[in-house]
Design a protein around this motif. Sequence first.
Motif, PDB file in Angstrom:
ATOM      1  N   GLY A 561     -12.099 -11.978 -12.337  1.00  0.00           N
ATOM      2  CA  GLY A 561     -11.621 -12.083 -10.959  1.00  0.00           C
ATOM      3  C   GLY A 561     -10.380 -12.937 -10.806  1.00  0.00           C
ATOM      4  N   ASP A 562      -9.704 -13.240 -11.896  1.00  0.00           N
ATOM      5  CA  ASP A 562      -8.483 -14.044 -11.849  1.00  0.00           C
ATOM      6  C   ASP A 562      -7.292 -13.094 -11.694  1.00  0.00           C
ATOM      7  N   LEU A 563      -7.017 -12.693 -10.448  1.00  0.00           N
ATOM      8  CA  LEU A 563      -5.958 -11.718 -10.216  1.00  0.00           C
ATOM      9  C   LEU A 563      -4.568 -12.252 -10.553  1.00  0.00           C
ATOM     10  N   PRO A 564      -4.212 -13.497 -10.200  1.00  0.00           N
ATOM     11  CA  PRO A 564      -2.904 -14.007 -10.623  1.00  0.00           C
ATOM     12  C   PRO A 564      -2.750 -14.025 -12.141  1.00  0.00           C
ATOM     13  N   GLY A 565      -3.818 -14.441 -12.857  1.00  0.00           N
ATOM     14  CA  GLY A 565      -3.751 -14.434 -14.308  1.00  0.00           C
ATOM     15  C   GLY A 565      -3.618 -13.023 -14.857  1.00  0.00           C
ATOM     16  N   HIS A 566      -4.324 -12.085 -14.236  1.00  0.00           N
ATOM     17  CA  HIS A 566      -4.212 -10.685 -14.653  1.00  0.00           C
ATOM     18  C   HIS A 566      -2.777 -10.196 -14.479  1.00  0.00           C
ATOM     19  N   ALA A 567      -2.152 -10.557 -13.354  1.00  0.00           N
ATOM     20  CA  ALA A 567      -0.767 -10.135 -13.107  1.00  0.00           C
ATOM     21  C   ALA A 567       0.186 -10.746 -14.134  1.00  0.00           C
ATOM     22  N   ARG A 568      -0.022 -11.999 -14.470  1.00  0.00           N
ATOM     23  CA  ARG A 568       0.859 -12.634 -15.451  1.00  0.00           C
ATOM     24  C   ARG A 568       0.696 -11.999 -16.828  1.00  0.00           C
ATOM     25  N   ALA A 569      -0.547 -11.680 -17.207  1.00  0.00           N
ATOM     26  CA  ALA A 569      -0.759 -11.023 -18.495  1.00  0.00           C
ATOM     27  C   ALA A 569      -0.062  -9.667 -18.534  1.00  0.00           C
ATOM     28  N   LEU A 570      -0.129  -8.918 -17.420  1.00  0.00           N
ATOM     29  CA  LEU A 570       0.584  -7.642 -17.360  1.00  0.00           C
ATOM     30  C   LEU A 570       2.090  -7.844 -17.483  1.00  0.00           C
ATOM     31  N   SER A 571       2.617  -8.928 -16.875  1.00  0.00           N
ATOM     32  CA  SER A 571       4.058  -9.176 -16.981  1.00  0.00           C
ATOM     33  C   SER A 571       4.457  -9.466 -18.419  1.00  0.00           C
ATOM     34  N   GLU A 572       3.586 -10.169 -19.157  1.00  0.00           N
ATOM     35  CA  GLU A 572       3.879 -10.417 -20.569  1.00  0.00           C
ATOM     36  C   GLU A 572       3.814  -9.118 -21.366  1.00  0.00           C
ATOM     37  N   MET A 573       2.882  -8.233 -21.009  1.00  0.00           N
ATOM     38  CA  MET A 573       2.839  -6.920 -21.658  1.00  0.00           C
ATOM     39  C   MET A 573       4.148  -6.178 -21.440  1.00  0.00           C
ATOM     40  N   ALA A 574       4.662  -6.256 -20.213  1.00  0.00           N
ATOM     41  CA  ALA A 574       5.928  -5.581 -19.919  1.00  0.00           C
ATOM     42  C   ALA A 574       7.062  -6.142 -20.765  1.00  0.00           C
ATOM     43  N   ARG A 575       7.060  -7.437 -20.950  1.00  0.00           N
ATOM     44  CA  ARG A 575       8.107  -8.039 -21.767  1.00  0.00           C
ATOM     45  C   ARG A 575       8.012  -7.557 -23.211  1.00  0.00           C
ATOM     46  N   VAL A 576       6.772  -7.517 -23.773  1.00  0.00           N
ATOM     47  CA  VAL A 576       6.606  -7.065 -25.155  1.00  0.00           C
ATOM     48  C   VAL A 576       7.017  -5.600 -25.286  1.00  0.00           C
ATOM     49  N   GLN A 577       6.653  -4.779 -24.299  1.00  0.00           N
ATOM     50  CA  GLN A 577       7.051  -3.367 -24.346  1.00  0.00           C
ATOM     51  C   GLN A 577       8.572  -3.217 -24.345  1.00  0.00           C
ATOM     52  N   GLU A 578       9.240  -4.071 -23.589  1.00  0.00           N
ATOM     53  CA  GLU A 578      10.705  -4.004 -23.586  1.00  0.00           C
ATOM     54  C   GLU A 578      11.260  -4.406 -24.946  1.00  0.00           C
ATOM     55  N   TYR A 579      10.695  -5.470 -25.532  1.00  0.00           N
ATOM     56  CA  TYR A 579      11.137  -5.883 -26.862  1.00  0.00           C
ATOM     57  C   TYR A 579      10.902  -4.778 -27.893  1.00  0.00           C
ATOM     58  N   ALA A 580       9.810  -4.029 -27.720  1.00  0.00           N
ATOM     59  CA  ALA A 580       9.466  -2.975 -28.674  1.00  0.00           C
ATOM     60  C   ALA A 580      10.291  -1.707 -28.482  1.00  0.00           C
ATOM     61  N   GLY A 581      11.183  -1.719 -27.500  1.00  0.00           N
ATOM     62  CA  GLY A 581      12.049  -0.556 -27.282  1.00  0.00           C
ATOM     63  C   GLY A 581      11.424   0.523 -26.435  1.00  0.00           C
ATOM     64  N   ARG A 582      10.497   0.159 -25.545  1.00  0.00           N
ATOM     65  CA  ARG A 582       9.860   1.127 -24.648  1.00  0.00           C
ATOM     66  C   ARG A 582      10.099   0.702 -23.193  1.00  0.00           C
ATOM     67  N   PRO A 583      11.341   0.853 -22.725  1.00  0.00           N
ATOM     68  CA  PRO A 583      11.688   0.343 -21.392  1.00  0.00           C
ATOM     69  C   PRO A 583      10.955   1.061 -20.255  1.00  0.00           C
ATOM     70  N   GLU A 584      10.697   2.381 -20.385  1.00  0.00           N
ATOM     71  CA  GLU A 584      10.011   3.085 -19.299  1.00  0.00           C
ATOM     72  C   GLU A 584       8.585   2.550 -19.129  1.00  0.00           C
ATOM     73  N   GLU A 585       7.886   2.321 -20.268  1.00  0.00           N
ATOM     74  CA  GLU A 585       6.548   1.741 -20.180  1.00  0.00           C
ATOM     75  C   GLU A 585       6.614   0.334 -19.592  1.00  0.00           C
ATOM     76  N   SER A 586       7.641  -0.402 -19.952  1.00  0.00           N
ATOM     77  CA  SER A 586       7.816  -1.753 -19.424  1.00  0.00           C
ATOM     78  C   SER A 586       7.974  -1.727 -17.909  1.00  0.00           C
ATOM     79  N   LEU A 587       8.740  -0.726 -17.386  1.00  0.00           N
ATOM     80  CA  LEU A 587       8.925  -0.617 -15.931  1.00  0.00           C
ATOM     81  C   LEU A 587       7.596  -0.334 -15.237  1.00  0.00           C
ATOM     82  N   ARG A 588       6.821   0.582 -15.807  1.00  0.00           N
ATOM     83  CA  ARG A 588       5.543   0.917 -15.178  1.00  0.00           C
ATOM     84  C   ARG A 588       4.607  -0.294 -15.171  1.00  0.00           C
ATOM     85  N   THR A 589       4.534  -0.978 -16.297  1.00  0.00           N
ATOM     86  CA  THR A 589       3.655  -2.153 -16.377  1.00  0.00           C
ATOM     87  C   THR A 589       4.109  -3.244 -15.416  1.00  0.00           C
TER      88      THR A 589
END
Length: 651
Positions: A561-589
């Motif tokens: 039930g930690d929604l702010p923490g969940h949002a931050r974890a998703l933002s870190e996922m987006a950053r890793v996806q961008e580093y991995a060369g998947r910008p479209e997935e990063s935008l969706r995340t």
Amino acid sequence: MGRKRELKELRADIARTGLDTLTGRKVPRARVLLIAGRPGSGRSTLAEELARSVAADYPAGALRARLTAPGGERIPTEETARGLLAELGITAPPGADADTLSEMVREALAVRKVLLVLDDAADAEQVDPLLPDTPDCLVVAVAQGPLTGIVDVRPCTLGGLDTASSVALLARLTGKVRITVDPTAADALAEECGGQPAALVLVGGWLAARPKSSVADVTKHLLELPEDPGSLSSGPLGRALRLVYGSLPQPAARILRLLALAPAGLADAHTASALAGCSVSAAQRTLDDFAVQGLLHPAGEQYQVPGCLAPLLLALTEAQDRPAERQLARARMLERTVRQLQSCRAVTEPEGSSARKKLAGLPRALRFADARDASEWLLARQSALLAAARMAVGDGELDTLARRLVAALVRALVAHRTAEEAAPELYALHGLVLDVAERRDLHREKAAALLNLADLDAGTGRTQDALTRYRAALDAARTAQDPYAIARAMESVGGTYQEMGDFPRASDWYGRALAQRLARGEDEDGARLYGRLGAVHTYAGRYGEALRNWRAAASGLRRLGDLPGHARALSEMARVQEYAGRPEESLRTCHEAIEWARQADEVRLQAALRLRLADTLDRLGDPTAARLQRSAAERLMEEEVPAYEIRSTSA
């Protein structure tokens, strides 16, 4: 009084040409003036008078430090240096060694024109590390003998006062009438005291408390005292103390000799009351009387046992009190201190809390009016409280009380100051806990002390020391079979390796800590460790592993039930996806993270995520959409600086 010649010579020595100047070399260090004499000769008083007389020449002010405790123990250089840095308003790193701290003192004084008074130095090794590397400063050292090894030191040796000055001092203390009516007896009394100022003050105080006694009476009493050759009480000061002590009522005499057990020679009414087992009001009246008679020196709301009297009082209590009685007196004093510290912390708790209810049940003398009153008490008595903790641990037979005292002092310091501000004191206290734990084979407490010390080491950049202590804490925790401490130590070892850039070892230790947490059903800590693993894998460039761990962290936080923490974890996922060369997935995340942040009503997090989204859109060649996202972020924050700066950088 009676030191005009010495004062004049000391002032002349400040500007006198030194050996370096005669040889044509620039003076590399501060001029050192030495005032040498036996304890009780007035050497500290002369140093203070010299400091007052030349204060105008040193606009940065005067600093003072005592290098020997009243009991005769050498004060460590790191403790002295830390105190000087505190007076200069400089925060010293916790746990720093003597060389580091003394170098900080020298660097601080090198750009200031300061007068430094070092009282009761045992030898040159205590003085030399603190000497400023500039001729603009002046050092006045007080010692019993020469400071061999310090170049171009200017000594001034004090003996006894001349007869005229001794009689004048007695007249100031007792009134001129008794001196005038019997000048011959006054001269004889001055000679019997050896012209020693401390002895004259005690005898003068004895006379002042007895208006009907004459100077001849006190001289006769001194002459009638039995000889005690070879003991501390054989000299003029010892004889004067024996006279005063022998005339005290038994309760007051007991309080006086037990004051030798006061930590750092500092005592207030509560300390004296606990040591002697009497009421606080009676102890306060007795201390006030002692101050009038010259047996104690006022020090704010406390009293200081004069350094020249401390060994004599200790000899008295060792001769007249059994070891068990002295131990009981120490125990009563430490127990009273623990209760005062508990009251000091409890007053910071909210009304209606259990701590405040316990506070209401304490005697009125142990309660504080408010948090400010308690904070001022803690600050004024901090040196005595730390000395009490060191004394309790060093005793070796009061370990239970020592542990309670240290715990209460740590809680009080943290309650009235932040942990960062009190870090130097906390470092010393955790070290004392470690000493007791090792002596008593208390493995759980040993692990806790090592973890606390390692945290402070890590916070001050001593990474290798922190790693050594974290590993030792892990061993102690395993011996104690403490699962919380085991997981905590594993995680800390991983964090230290991460700080050192050793990402494979960091991920290995994080994985061990994660397995320990999950096995115990600690899902919240498990989600946090998934995030730490994801960060380490990101730094190491293992983006697949990083994404798996960040997904696990996001999933766990959502279940909790930690929604702010969940949002931050998703933002870190987006950053890793961008580093991995998947910008479209990063935008969706990133869009998904913004939606969760909106549901959690985290305005600043939404703004930070929109700024990250704008950066990604810029790299994808869509500047118009990027401008829209930045405008939305600005509207959200209303020109505030975002708390979560998580904008990504280019790969």
